[in-house]
Design a protein around this motif. Structure first.
Motif, PDB file in Angstrom:
ATOM      1  N   GLU A   1       1.066   2.785  -3.342  1.00 20.63           N
ATOM      2  CA  GLU A   1      -0.144   3.519  -3.698  1.00 20.63           C
ATOM      3  C   GLU A   1      -0.126   4.916  -3.083  1.00 20.63           C
ATOM      4  O   GLU A   1      -0.503   5.897  -3.730  1.00 20.63           O
ATOM      5  CB  GLU A   1      -1.391   2.779  -3.220  1.00 20.63           C
TER       6      GLU A   1
ATOM      7  N   ARG B   1       2.151   7.167  -5.066  1.00 23.70           N
ATOM      8  CA  ARG B   1       1.511   7.637  -6.305  1.00 23.70           C
ATOM      9  C   ARG B   1       0.467   8.714  -6.005  1.00 23.70           C
ATOM     10  O   ARG B   1       0.378   9.718  -6.720  1.00 23.70           O
ATOM     11  CB  ARG B   1       0.883   6.466  -7.057  1.00 23.70           C
TER      12      ARG B   1
ATOM     13  N   ARG C   1       0.823  -1.212   0.000  1.00 22.34           N
ATOM     14  CA  ARG C   1       0.000   0.000   0.000  1.00 22.34           C
ATOM     15  C   ARG C   1       0.860   1.266   0.000  1.00 22.34           C
ATOM     16  O   ARG C   1       0.419   2.322  -0.461  1.00 22.34           O
ATOM     17  CB  ARG C   1      -0.930  -0.012   1.207  1.00 22.34           C
TER      18      ARG C   1
END
Length: 159
Positions: free
Chosen positions: A9, A12, A6
């Motif tokens: 993520e 990003r 995670r």
């Protein structure tokens, strides 16, 4: 493993937020709901949240790679207390920013001595133990401290 995955993520999302904030700052149209200063503050909040995600991923890496020796009960109790206080501080810091609540932000910052005392107690407890997991446990505490410091940095933006 999920926490480690995670983190990518979150990285990003951080860069997406930065691009959006830069775009908003670079081309103000007069109809922005936030001032350029608030936009800069939100960029700093995003950076701190990303740093917190990195700390969480580092904790997960430590736990996955650690010897499968359970920590002593007294340490587990203190670590749980620290984790709960750090999580509460983070939530309150984010709320303080979103609600522009200076009093809430100051309450987060005032928790510093309590966190410092708790970390000292944990360190003393660790020093009294003889376990192969000591280096891992020490790093976990260090990352929790860093998360708390990031929460203080977030709260500081309101003051």
């Amino acid at each position: 493993q999920d926490v480690i995955n995670r983190d990518d993520e979150v990285d990003r999302l951080y860069f997406l937020v930065v691009r959006q904030l830069r775009r908003a700052i670079a081309s103000p149209t007069g109809d922005l709901l936030l001032s350029p200063l608030n936009l800069l503050d939100y960029r700093l909040v995003a950076k701190e949240v990303e740093a917190i995600a990195d700390c969480c991923a580092n904790i997960a890496v430590q736990v996955v790679a650690s010897p499968k020796v359970p920590p002593p009960p007294a340490f587990r109790r203190l670590l749980k207390e620290l984790s709960q206080q750090v999580l509460k501080a983070h939530r309150e810091a984010i709320r303080a920013v979103l609600e522009e609540d200076e009093a809430r932000a100051r309450r987060v910052i005032r928790e510093k001595p309590n966190i410092t005392r708790l970390v000292r107690r944990i360190t003393e407890e660790l020093a009294s133990q003889d376990t192969s997991a000591l280096p891992v446990l020490d790093r976990v505490v260090h990352y929790l401290e860093r998360i708390f410091e990031s929460s203080i940095d977030i709260a500081d933006l309101v003051i």
